[in-house]
Design an enzyme around this catalytic site. Structure first.
Site: not given
Ligand code: NAD
Length: 398
Positions: A50, A75, A112, A139, A225, A235, A274
């Site tokens: 989402s 959500e 999930a 997630l 990451y 991190y 971000v």
């Molecule tokens: P985000 O917070 O934007 O998205 C998280 C998603 O997980 C959402 O769709 C939320 O609804 C869902 N979610 C959370 N708990 C849930 C549950 N219990 N059941 C079902 N859905 C659930 O996060 P993001 O930053 O896009 O991160 C996603 C992945 O990418 C993570 O593994 C993160 O470590 C990785 N990542 C993020 C970055 C960054 O800078 N944001 C960089 C590299 C990797």
């Protein structure tokens, strides 16, 4: 209702539906402009679909090769007089738009980590698809209830071994501060691995395998990451880094357990962006503010949808995708970690302070990107207009 942003620390407690719609439209327009990606798979499941990386991981397959998608997320839906979360609007508008454009898209809103949601998703896959070709695991959550023991695990963003002390940012006051964080306890390390590690990813794959729903040659990836040294204490070498190591363990285990159908699990190491999840990590918002400025100045700036488009287009599908490396890490953080970018960040990091914060970082841009996560800051949205905040997904599964 007229909705204005209300930021409390690292969250914005209001959301603008029209801005979320604009966000979806912006990402779709980007993918359409890039043009089709060849050889993409038909049936794509995105867990964590989402917002952030998961949302783009759903938009690109739909609009670059016409994939059918099921998106799972957790959500808060809107009501007549109450705004929902950004991920709620994103998912509803994505589905509405994709469906109108002739693409199959179904939304599943629930935990999930639970057996119940896995079963509902598997039932849907069985009924509508017969099998799944790609599973994206994206997630990011602060807690997880173990579906067998009902124990609730919390994740913590903390250093391991010794306290962390270093620069961070107070985005409300726009000052550079010294952050100190005590090292994690063993329980916090274990909790973070339980929540953000690979156990649940494996549970998803094992369950879909048991149900006979994994297609031959299916692929699955989770996101990680690594980042540069300035963020390592908090991190890579901290609790979250341990969880990410566990994701790598899980990728290997999935490859072994699905070898008979030539399953293909790997980790995509993404760039810092971000997002709702990353805004909560100390040090990272300051690093991100500097990164935004430096990458833009050097002409290598990349946002989430651009990253994910590149992942699919250049590393997974298209005419001649390269083999997945032996360490199972696909690096799309190459531009962030480029020598020139990091040299400039290393020059800025020791000298940045509250006085020169605006000059040396892209804080304004960071704040705009942050607000955009909640549907604010879009030029084509009238934020003074009185709008209807309620939207429903007529065939939502929950
Ligand atoms: P985000 O917070 O934007 O998205 C998280 C998603 O997980 C959402 O769709 C939320 O609804 C869902 N979610 C959370 N708990 C849930 C549950 N219990 N059941 C079902 N859905 C659930 O996060 P993001 O930053 O896009 O991160 C996603 C992945 O990418 C993570 O593994 C993160 O470590 C990785 N990542 C993020 C970055 C960054 O800078 N944001 C960089 C590299 C990797």
């Amino acid at each position: 209702m007229i909705i204005k942003p209300k930021v409390r620390g690292f969250v914005c407690v209001t959301t603008h539906p029209a801005g979320c719609k604009a966000h979806i439209e912006e990402e779709i327009a980007y993918v359409k402009a890039k043009g089709p990606i060849a050889n993409g798979p038909k049936r794509v499941l995105v867990v964590g679909a989402s917002t952030g990386y998961g949302l783009s991981s759903r938009i690109v397959p739909t609009y670059a090769w016409g994939a059918q998608t099921i998106g799972v997320f957790f959500e808060r839906p809107s009501k007549e007089e109450r705004v929902g979360t950004a991920g709620w609007y994103n998912s509803c508008y994505f589905k509405e738009t994709a469906t109108a454009d002739g693409y199959y898209a179904r939304n599943v809103n629930g935990d999930a980590f639970s057996h119940d949601i896995k079963k509902k998703v598997a039932d849907l896959i069985e009924k509508d698809w017969g099998g799944v070709d790609l599973i994206v695991y994206s997630l990011a959550s602060p807690r997880r209830k173990d579906p067998d023991s009902d124990t609730v695990y919390q994740s913590a963003i903390k250093p391991i071994g010794s306290p962390f002390s270093g620069k961070s940012i107070n985005t409300d006051k726009e000052t550079v501060i010294d952050a100190s964080i005590e090292p994690a306890t063993n329980e916090e390390i274990e909790g973070t691995i339980k929540v953000m590690g690979g156990e649940d990813w494996e549970l998803w794959i094992n369950y879909l395998k048991e149900r006979g729903l994994l297609a031959e040659n299916f692929k699955t990836m989770a996101y990680s990451y690594i980042g540069p040294e300035v963020t390592w204490a908090i991190y890579r070498k901290g609790t979250i880094g341990k969880a990410k190591e566990d994701l790598e363990r899980a990728a290997k285990a999935i490859n072994e357990s699905t070898a008979a159908i030539n399953g293909n699990a790997f980790i995509s190491v993404n760039k810092a962006v971000v997002s709702q999840a990353s805004a909560a990590i100390p040090v990272v918002p300051l690093y991100n503010s500097i990164l935004l400025k430096v990458m833009a100045e050097q002409g290598v700036d990349e946002n989430i949808v651009q990253q994910i488009d590149r992942l699919y287009r250049e590393h997974m599908y298209g005419e001649n995708p390269p083999a997945i490396p032996d360490d199972l890490r696909v690096r799309i953080d190459d531009l962030e970690l480029g020598e020139k970018v990091q040299a400039e960040i290393n020059r800025i990091w020791p000298i940045i302070d509250s006085e020169n914060l605006h000059e040396l970082s892209g804080l304004e841009r960071y704040k705009l990107e942050f607000l955009k996560l909640f549907g604010f800051g879009y030029e084509n949205v009238d934020y003074d207009a009185d709008i209807d905040v309620h939207i429903e997904d007529p065939d939502l599964i929950e």
